[in-house]
Design a protein around this motif. Structure first.
Motif, mmCIF file in Angstrom:
data_model
loop_
_atom_site.group_PDB
_atom_site.id
_atom_site.type_symbol
_atom_site.label_atom_id
_atom_site.label_comp_id
_atom_site.label_asym_id
_atom_site.label_seq_id
_atom_site.Cartn_x
_atom_site.Cartn_y
_atom_site.Cartn_z
ATOM 1 N N VAL A 17 0.835 -1.189 0.131
ATOM 2 C CA VAL A 17 -0.027 -0.081 0.102
ATOM 3 C C VAL A 17 0.786 1.273 0.110
ATOM 4 C CG1 VAL A 17 -1.817 1.191 1.362
ATOM 5 C CG2 VAL A 17 -1.876 -1.242 1.265
ATOM 6 N N GLU A 18 0.733 2.135 -0.802
ATOM 7 C CA GLU A 18 1.300 3.484 -0.797
ATOM 8 C C GLU A 18 0.362 4.492 -1.216
ATOM 9 O OE1 GLU A 18 4.232 3.729 -3.996
ATOM 10 O OE2 GLU A 18 5.643 2.758 -3.075
ATOM 11 N N SER A 19 0.312 5.407 -0.086
ATOM 12 C CA SER A 19 -0.772 6.535 -0.369
ATOM 13 C C SER A 19 -0.355 7.614 -1.380
ATOM 14 C CB SER A 19 -0.698 7.611 0.884
ATOM 15 O OG SER A 19 0.357 7.920 1.278
ATOM 16 N N GLY A 20 -1.166 8.304 -2.055
ATOM 17 C CA GLY A 20 -0.964 8.977 -2.975
ATOM 18 C C GLY A 20 -0.813 8.254 -4.673
ATOM 19 N N ARG A 21 -1.401 7.141 -4.657
ATOM 20 C CA ARG A 21 -1.349 6.381 -5.913
ATOM 21 C C ARG A 21 -2.715 6.295 -6.240
ATOM 22 N NH1 ARG A 21 3.244 5.505 -8.659
ATOM 23 N NH2 ARG A 21 4.805 5.274 -7.166
ATOM 24 N N GLU A 22 -3.161 6.262 -7.455
ATOM 25 C CA GLU A 22 -4.498 6.207 -8.001
ATOM 26 C C GLU A 22 -5.303 5.291 -7.372
ATOM 27 O OE1 GLU A 22 -6.824 5.067 -12.039
ATOM 28 O OE2 GLU A 22 -4.911 6.193 -12.258
ATOM 29 N N ASP A 23 -4.792 3.885 -7.259
ATOM 30 C CA ASP A 23 -5.527 2.711 -6.558
ATOM 31 C C ASP A 23 -4.980 2.674 -5.100
ATOM 32 O OD1 ASP A 23 -7.369 2.505 -8.758
ATOM 33 O OD2 ASP A 23 -6.265 0.468 -9.531
ATOM 34 N N GLY A 24 -3.893 3.463 -4.442
ATOM 35 C CA GLY A 24 -3.297 3.229 -3.348
ATOM 36 C C GLY A 24 -2.373 2.057 -3.293
ATOM 37 N N PHE A 25 -2.132 1.469 -4.424
ATOM 38 C CA PHE A 25 -1.233 0.407 -4.057
ATOM 39 C C PHE A 25 0.091 0.582 -5.230
ATOM 40 C CE2 PHE A 25 -3.711 -1.317 -7.155
ATOM 41 C CZ PHE A 25 -3.134 -2.262 -7.768
ATOM 42 N N ARG A 26 1.142 -0.237 -4.901
ATOM 43 C CA ARG A 26 1.951 -0.791 -5.854
ATOM 44 C C ARG A 26 2.166 -2.266 -6.163
ATOM 45 N NH1 ARG A 26 4.813 2.070 -9.408
ATOM 46 N NH2 ARG A 26 6.672 1.223 -8.976
ATOM 47 N N ALA A 27 2.292 -2.908 -7.268
ATOM 48 C CA ALA A 27 2.719 -4.145 -7.318
ATOM 49 C C ALA A 27 3.787 -4.641 -8.273
ATOM 50 C CB ALA A 27 1.205 -5.004 -7.866
ATOM 51 N N ARG A 28 4.414 -5.463 -7.893
ATOM 52 C CA ARG A 28 5.546 -5.822 -8.494
ATOM 53 C C ARG A 28 5.134 -7.620 -9.033
ATOM 54 N NH1 ARG A 28 11.304 -5.514 -9.330
ATOM 55 N NH2 ARG A 28 12.333 -7.563 -9.565
ATOM 56 N N ILE A 29 5.167 -7.902 -10.288
ATOM 57 C CA ILE A 29 4.826 -8.960 -10.696
ATOM 58 C C ILE A 29 5.997 -9.909 -11.381
ATOM 59 C CG2 ILE A 29 3.611 -10.260 -12.567
ATOM 60 C CD1 ILE A 29 1.454 -7.656 -12.206
ATOM 61 N N ILE A 30 6.288 -11.148 -10.904
ATOM 62 C CA ILE A 30 7.317 -11.894 -11.474
ATOM 63 C C ILE A 30 6.602 -13.013 -11.847
ATOM 64 C CG2 ILE A 30 9.251 -13.411 -10.957
ATOM 65 C CD1 ILE A 30 9.819 -11.041 -8.685
ATOM 66 N N GLN A 31 6.841 -13.463 -13.273
ATOM 67 C CA GLN A 31 6.087 -14.555 -13.657
ATOM 68 C C GLN A 31 7.070 -15.612 -14.609
ATOM 69 O OE1 GLN A 31 3.155 -13.191 -16.511
ATOM 70 N NE2 GLN A 31 4.183 -11.143 -16.727
ATOM 71 N N THR A 32 6.817 -16.914 -14.649
ATOM 72 C CA THR A 32 7.428 -17.700 -15.624
ATOM 73 C C THR A 32 6.467 -18.835 -16.004
ATOM 74 O OG1 THR A 32 7.839 -19.405 -13.930
ATOM 75 C CG2 THR A 32 9.485 -17.983 -13.833
ATOM 76 N N VAL A 33 6.662 -19.091 -17.420
ATOM 77 C CA VAL A 33 5.910 -20.440 -17.752
ATOM 78 C C VAL A 33 7.104 -21.181 -18.685
ATOM 79 C CG1 VAL A 33 4.307 -20.762 -19.816
ATOM 80 C CG2 VAL A 33 4.065 -18.624 -18.466
#
Length: 65
Positions: A17-33
């Protein structure tokens, strides 16, 4: 008889959660296939996080977007 798929994937979605962001959060996505890691990405909108998960799942399921 149909042969089961050996296709697999991993998706890590780290959210904070980060205040001041449009949706109030940041996300980091790591993916493998199938052991192939994609470059990590960062998003701060719910729609972008959901789109990334959908794209990853479609790839694992061998579907075209």
């Amino acid at each position: 008889m149909e042969t089961p798929s050996t296709r697999s994937g991993v998706l890590i979605l780290r959210v904070w959660v980060e205040s001041g962001r449009e949706d109030g959060f940041r996300a980091r996505i790591i993916q493998t296939v199938d052991g192939q890691q994609e470059p990590p990405m960062a998003v701060s909108r719910t729609a972008d996080a959901l789109a990334a998960v959908r794209t990853w799942l479609d790839e694992v399921m061998e579907r075209d977007g």
